[in-house]
Design a protein around this motif. Structure first.
Motif, PDB file in Angstrom:
ATOM      1  N   GLY A 117      50.399  36.297  64.444  1.00 46.10           N
ATOM      2  CA  GLY A 117      51.712  36.472  65.055  1.00 46.10           C
ATOM      3  C   GLY A 117      52.507  37.599  64.425  1.00 46.10           C
ATOM      4  O   GLY A 117      53.509  38.056  64.981  1.00 46.10           O
ATOM      5  N   ASN A 175      37.938  27.417  60.226  1.00 43.34           N
ATOM      6  CA  ASN A 175      37.461  28.281  61.307  1.00 43.34           C
ATOM      7  C   ASN A 175      37.018  29.637  60.778  1.00 43.34           C
ATOM      8  O   ASN A 175      36.029  30.214  61.254  1.00 43.34           O
ATOM      9  CB  ASN A 175      38.569  28.479  62.363  1.00 43.34           C
ATOM     10  N   THR A 226      44.511  35.215  58.378  1.00 47.73           N
ATOM     11  CA  THR A 226      45.847  35.804  58.419  1.00 47.73           C
ATOM     12  C   THR A 226      46.634  35.262  59.604  1.00 47.73           C
ATOM     13  O   THR A 226      46.078  34.592  60.484  1.00 47.73           O
ATOM     14  CB  THR A 226      45.715  37.350  58.503  1.00 47.73           C
ATOM     15  N   LEU A 232      41.080  37.664  63.756  1.00 44.34           N
ATOM     16  CA  LEU A 232      42.231  37.195  62.990  1.00 44.34           C
ATOM     17  C   LEU A 232      42.393  35.704  63.247  1.00 44.34           C
ATOM     18  O   LEU A 232      42.550  35.286  64.403  1.00 44.34           O
ATOM     19  CB  LEU A 232      43.509  37.930  63.410  1.00 44.34           C
ATOM     20  N   ASN A 287      49.938  28.235  73.648  1.00 42.13           N
ATOM     21  CA  ASN A 287      50.292  27.531  72.413  1.00 42.13           C
ATOM     22  C   ASN A 287      51.556  28.058  71.756  1.00 42.13           C
ATOM     23  O   ASN A 287      51.859  27.686  70.621  1.00 42.13           O
ATOM     24  CB  ASN A 287      49.128  27.634  71.412  1.00 42.13           C
ATOM     25  N   CYS A 329      43.851  35.005  66.887  1.00 42.58           N
ATOM     26  CA  CYS A 329      43.670  33.546  66.927  1.00 42.58           C
ATOM     27  C   CYS A 329      42.260  33.231  67.425  1.00 42.58           C
ATOM     28  O   CYS A 329      42.060  32.541  68.432  1.00 42.58           O
ATOM     29  CB  CYS A 329      44.727  32.897  67.812  1.00 42.58           C
ATOM     30  N   VAL A 340      42.975  34.984  73.547  1.00 46.47           N
ATOM     31  CA  VAL A 340      42.358  33.835  74.212  1.00 46.47           C
ATOM     32  C   VAL A 340      42.813  32.556  73.506  1.00 46.47           C
ATOM     33  O   VAL A 340      42.599  32.405  72.301  1.00 46.47           O
ATOM     34  CB  VAL A 340      40.817  33.967  74.176  1.00 46.47           C
TER      35      VAL A 340
HETATM   36  C1  LIG Z   1      43.361  27.349  71.130  1.00 49.23           C
HETATM   37  S1  LIG Z   1      42.503  27.961  69.732  1.00 49.23           S
HETATM   38  C2  LIG Z   1      41.688  29.381  70.426  1.00 49.23           C
HETATM   39  C3  LIG Z   1      40.480  29.791  69.648  1.00 49.23           C
HETATM   40  C4  LIG Z   1      39.624  30.869  70.302  1.00 49.23           C
HETATM   41  N1  LIG Z   1      40.373  32.058  70.630  1.00 49.23           N
HETATM   42  C5  LIG Z   1      38.936  30.283  71.520  1.00 49.23           C
HETATM   43  O1  LIG Z   1      39.347  30.595  72.631  1.00 49.23           O
HETATM   44  O2  LIG Z   1      38.010  29.498  71.342  1.00 49.23           O
HETATM   45  C6  LIG Z   1      43.809  28.672  68.787  1.00 49.23           C
HETATM   46  C7  LIG Z   1      43.393  29.163  67.419  1.00 49.23           C
HETATM   47  O3  LIG Z   1      44.470  29.879  66.840  1.00 49.23           O
HETATM   48  C8  LIG Z   1      44.529  29.575  65.453  1.00 49.23           C
HETATM   49  N2  LIG Z   1      45.883  29.907  65.022  1.00 49.23           N
HETATM   50  C9  LIG Z   1      47.026  29.192  65.170  1.00 49.23           C
HETATM   51  N3  LIG Z   1      48.083  29.883  64.730  1.00 49.23           N
HETATM   52  C10 LIG Z   1      47.610  31.071  64.297  1.00 49.23           C
HETATM   53  C11 LIG Z   1      48.219  32.228  63.739  1.00 49.23           C
HETATM   54  N4  LIG Z   1      49.534  32.300  63.537  1.00 49.23           N
HETATM   55  N5  LIG Z   1      47.430  33.277  63.401  1.00 49.23           N
HETATM   56  C12 LIG Z   1      46.088  33.222  63.598  1.00 49.23           C
HETATM   57  N6  LIG Z   1      45.446  32.149  64.125  1.00 49.23           N
HETATM   58  C13 LIG Z   1      46.205  31.087  64.473  1.00 49.23           C
HETATM   59  C14 LIG Z   1      44.128  28.133  65.370  1.00 49.23           C
HETATM   60  O4  LIG Z   1      43.652  27.803  64.084  1.00 49.23           O
HETATM   61  C15 LIG Z   1      43.023  28.079  66.439  1.00 49.23           C
HETATM   62  O5  LIG Z   1      41.777  28.389  65.862  1.00 49.23           O
END
Ligand SMILES: C[S@@+](CC[C@H](N)C(=O)[O-])C[C@H]1O[C@@H](n2cnc3c(N)ncnc32)[C@H](O)[C@@H]1O
Length: 185
Positions: free
Chosen positions: A78, A54, A75, A48, A100, A23, A95
């Motif tokens: 999870g 993004n 991708t 990922l 979430n 994420c 992170v």
């Molecule tokens: C709170 S942000 C954190 C982003 C980064 N790690 C940071 O700290 O700046 C959560 C990110 O997870 C992505 N995201 C949500 N569900 C996801 C999933 N199932 N697989 C990959 N990314 C996901 C969202 O698009 C978002 O960019």
């Protein structure tokens, strides 16, 4: 976050290190560190990220920073099958994930971390301490999963926390059929 990543890199002398960010958003944390490091070539990184915007931004930032060893996969992080080819990781970034997803998913994800880790790997994770504070449980689940706590930063004036844990137990085989979390929002 960037300080933790940089100091992890300073502590590891290997010429080949694997980093995975789950994420990853636009990858600011990792790309920001690697862009400033003459030894960035030591790191093979995989980001990922689910969101197409993004992913495009992270790819552009990596290209601009000349990071040819960094790939961004669009991708679902999870699903453990998404990590094929990217793990085992020497550094795993979780992170902006644990705040979430449901508490059960946090627990499931923590229990699965040894599947994504190389021997002696470091996991850097974050979670806000909004009530009810889940961080004591997360730290205990990490202990149960075979991790030793290297740092836990929880400044008094903010809810935000950062944990740094090192795998002292054995890495585990990836169960590619497993889904460990689903984002709630
Ligand atoms: C709170 S942000 C954190 C982003 C980064 N790690 C940071 O700290 O700046 C959560 C990110 O997870 C992505 N995201 C949500 N569900 C996801 C999933 N199932 N697989 C990959 N990314 C996901 C969202 O698009 C978002 O960019």
């Amino acid at each position: 976050m960037q300080q933790h990543i940089a100091s992890w890199l300073d502590q590891r002398s290997e010429q080949r290190l694997t980093v995975v960010s789950a994420c990853a958003g636009q990858g600011h944390d990792l790309i920001g560190v690697l862009a400033a490091r003459p030894d960035a070539h030591r790191v093979q990184a995989t980001l990922l990220e689910y969101d197409a915007g993004n992913v495009a931004a992270a790819r552009a930032a990596a290209r601009q920073a000349g990071l040819s060893n960094l790939v961004v996969e669009q991708t679902d992080a999870g699903q453990l099958s998404s990590y094929a080819g990217a793990v085992p990781a020497d550094l795993l970034l979780m992170v902006g994930v644990f705040g979430n997803v449901s508490d059960i998913d946090v627990r499931r994800t923590v229990a699965a971390l040894p599947q994504l880790c190389a021997e002696g790997a470091t996991v850097i994770w974050t979670r806000a301490r909004r009530a009810p504070d889940l961080t004591p449980a997360i730290r205990s689940w990490l202990r149960d999963a075979g991790f030793a706590e290297e740092a836990f930063h929880a400044p008094d004036d903010v809810l935000f926390t950062v944990g740094v844990h090192r795998l002292v137990g054995a890495p585990q085989r990836v169960n590619a059929a497993e889904t460990v979390f689903t984002f709630l929002h």
